[in-house]
Design an enzyme around this catalytic site. Structure first.
Site, PDB file in Angstrom:
ATOM      1  N   SER A 165       1.269  -7.569  -0.931  1.00 37.55           N
ATOM      2  CA  SER A 165       1.958  -8.586  -0.131  1.00 37.55           C
ATOM      3  C   SER A 165       1.065  -9.740   0.304  1.00 37.55           C
ATOM      4  CB  SER A 165       2.668  -7.963   1.071  1.00 37.55           C
ATOM      5  OG  SER A 165       1.774  -7.736   2.126  1.00 37.55           O
ATOM      6  N   GLU A 200      -0.248 -36.380  27.210  1.00 32.75           N
ATOM      7  CA  GLU A 200      -0.560 -37.129  25.994  1.00 32.75           C
ATOM      8  C   GLU A 200       0.033 -36.436  24.754  1.00 32.75           C
ATOM      9  OE1 GLU A 200      -4.657 -39.461  24.763  1.00 32.75           O
ATOM     10  OE2 GLU A 200      -4.726 -37.340  25.275  1.00 32.75           O
ATOM     11  N   LYS A 241       0.628  -7.665  12.905  1.00 29.44           N
ATOM     12  CA  LYS A 241      -0.435  -6.757  12.458  1.00 29.44           C
ATOM     13  C   LYS A 241      -1.683  -7.045  13.276  1.00 29.44           C
ATOM     14  CE  LYS A 241      -2.630  -4.853   8.372  1.00 29.44           C
ATOM     15  NZ  LYS A 241      -2.797  -4.855   6.906  1.00 29.44           N
ATOM     16  N   TYR A 266      -7.914   0.018  -3.911  1.00 27.60           N
ATOM     17  CA  TYR A 266      -6.842   0.640  -4.713  1.00 27.60           C
ATOM     18  C   TYR A 266      -5.884  -0.448  -5.188  1.00 27.60           C
ATOM     19  CZ  TYR A 266      -4.760  -0.090  -0.178  1.00 27.60           C
ATOM     20  OH  TYR A 266      -4.331  -0.678   0.988  1.00 27.60           O
ATOM     21  N   THR A 271       1.685  -4.324   4.228  1.00 28.17           N
ATOM     22  CA  THR A 271       1.564  -4.618   5.659  1.00 28.17           C
ATOM     23  C   THR A 271       0.947  -5.991   5.939  1.00 28.17           C
ATOM     24  OG1 THR A 271      -0.601  -3.558   5.834  1.00 28.17           O
ATOM     25  CG2 THR A 271       1.334  -2.178   6.245  1.00 28.17           C
ATOM     26  N   ASP A 272       0.232  -6.557   4.950  1.00 30.74           N
ATOM     27  CA  ASP A 272      -0.484  -7.818   5.210  1.00 30.74           C
ATOM     28  C   ASP A 272       0.440  -8.924   5.706  1.00 30.74           C
ATOM     29  OD1 ASP A 272      -2.771  -6.574   4.404  1.00 30.74           O
ATOM     30  OD2 ASP A 272      -3.013  -7.682   2.523  1.00 30.74           O
ATOM     31  N   THR A 288       0.828  -1.211   0.000  1.00 27.71           N
ATOM     32  CA  THR A 288       0.000   0.000   0.000  1.00 27.71           C
ATOM     33  C   THR A 288       0.859   1.256   0.000  1.00 27.71           C
ATOM     34  OG1 THR A 288      -1.843  -1.114   1.041  1.00 27.71           O
ATOM     35  CG2 THR A 288      -1.701   1.242   1.422  1.00 27.71           C
TER      36      THR A 288
HETATM   37  N1  ASP Z   1      -2.714  -5.529   0.710  1.00 30.40           N
HETATM   38  C1  ASP Z   1      -1.670  -4.560   1.014  1.00 30.40           C
HETATM   39  C2  ASP Z   1      -0.359  -5.301   1.006  1.00 30.40           C
HETATM   40  O1  ASP Z   1      -0.086  -5.995   1.962  1.00 30.40           O
HETATM   41  C3  ASP Z   1      -1.935  -3.934   2.314  1.00 30.40           C
HETATM   42  C4  ASP Z   1      -0.918  -2.972   2.808  1.00 30.40           C
HETATM   43  O2  ASP Z   1       0.182  -2.831   2.310  1.00 30.40           O
HETATM   44  O3  ASP Z   1      -1.235  -2.263   3.786  1.00 30.40           O
HETATM   45  O4  ASP Z   1       0.396  -5.221   0.075  1.00 30.40           O
END
Ligand code: ASP
Length: 333
Positions: free
Chosen positions: A64, A292, A170, A31, A97-98, A17
């Site tokens: 990501s 166990e 996250k 986006y 961020t994912d 992002t």
């Molecule tokens: N879907 C995006 C990614 O992980 C989300 C982000 O970057 O915040 O590339």
């Protein structure tokens, strides 16, 4: 008068992002992540040039959520090269961020050197009103240029806080305050434009890690199985049949194993598949809890979340398949 040389910081861009663009400033979802190049990210923050001599490299430009280990291998190889390059003082990686926490933890274990490796991203695309990417990038470069960040392992810098990659996760799907470090909190902050680092991760990383400095091009298959009401053996058997060398079991509570899954996990462990008990709970520590499960040969995942336990198990399986040695990795890393 002799001018002070600015620190040399290399920015490795991978998409996300932070490099996302939308049709309008008000568009915060839907986006395209990973659409702007690294030079646009750098040009958007002229203040970078005041604090460092920055240069960018585009290693990927992906959303990501589509992360593959091929990108980890490429990043680790590049970081290891840069560690040996005297002209570079620190590394910043821009990432979606994912799955940022997974890449950060992989690099924490595989990069051999003490120069700062700082991973950052953004929750709002570059085109958004109040985009968070530019300040995150500035703070990440400041951290990478800070001598106190040396030898701390891979770091995550987001929303003014500095987190050790070992613990960063996250915790919000939409807030700018998207990352926390479970359970010990941030190790530092960027406040008033200054970097403060006041704690550190004591688990093995970078120079202490037996996985660092090696070149990887394939990791063993490890699947994550998430427990739930009415669980049975279907997904566990599917993982084993697909060739899994390890299973991370995201159990309930302290890694509790559902009776519907137990026999299949036990069988898998008897057949040489490494079974790690982890937890669906965001904070806690999975310890030996039921004789166990211990007798069945399950490994206790400690306080690594399932996605990070998977990475450690994949790397550990490249050096041993012995249950006790695998357990030692989970105790030390
Ligand atoms: N879907 C995006 C990614 O992980 C989300 C982000 O970057 O915040 O590339």
């Amino acid at each position: 008068m002799q001018l002070k040389k600015l620190p040399q910081i290399k920015i490795l861009a991978t998409g996300g992002t932070i490099a996302g663009s939308a049709a309008s400033a008000g568009q915060l979802t839907g986006y395209t992540a990973g659409s702007l190049g690294v030079e646009s990210l750098i040009d958007a923050v002229p203040q970078l040039r005041e604090i460092a001599s920055v240069s960018g490299e585009q290693l990927a430009n992906i959303d990501s959520c589509n992360l593959t280990s091929a990108l980890w291998f490429k990043l680790a190889a590049r970081c290891n090269k840069l560690m040996a390059d005297d002209s570079v003082d620190g590394i910043v990686i821009t990432h979606g961020t994912d799955t940022l926490e997974e890449t950060a933890y992989f690099l924490n274990l595989t990069v051999n050197g003490t120069k700062p490796v700082v991973i950052t991203g953004a929750m709002r695309p570059a085109t958004a009103i109040s985009a968070d990417g530019p300040l995150d990038l500035l703070n990440a470069v400041k951290t990478a240029a800070c001598p106190a960040a040396c030898g701390k392992g891979a770091l995550v810098v987001m929303n003014d806080i500095i987190l050790a990659a070992r613990y960063a996760t996250k915790t919000s799907a939409f807030k700018v305050e998207a990352f926390q470090a479970q359970p010990y909190g941030q190790i530092g902050t960027v406040a008033g434009g200054r970097v403060f680092i006041e704690a550190e991760c004591l688990k093995y990383h970078t120079t202490q890690s037996v996985f660092s400095g090696k070149s990887y091009n394939k990791l063993p298959r490890v699947d994550i199985i998430y427990t739930h009401c009415d669980e049975d053996d279907v997904l566990i058997n599917a993982a084993v049949n697909a060739g899994a060398r390890g299973i991370v079991y995201a159990g309930s509570g302290m890694g509790s194993v559902h009776s519907g899954a137990y026999q299949a996990l036990k069988q898998a462990a008897q057949n040489g598949v490494a079974v790690v008990r982890s937890t669906r709970i965001s904070e806690g520590r999975v310890l030996p809890a039921n004789p166990e499960w211990d007798a069945a040969g399950f490994i206790s995942g400690g306080n690594l979340n399932p996605q990070k336990a998977r990475i450690l198990l994949q790397l550990a399986l490249t050096v041993t398949a012995e249950q006790q040695k695998l357990q030692q990795f989970f105790d030390e890393y």
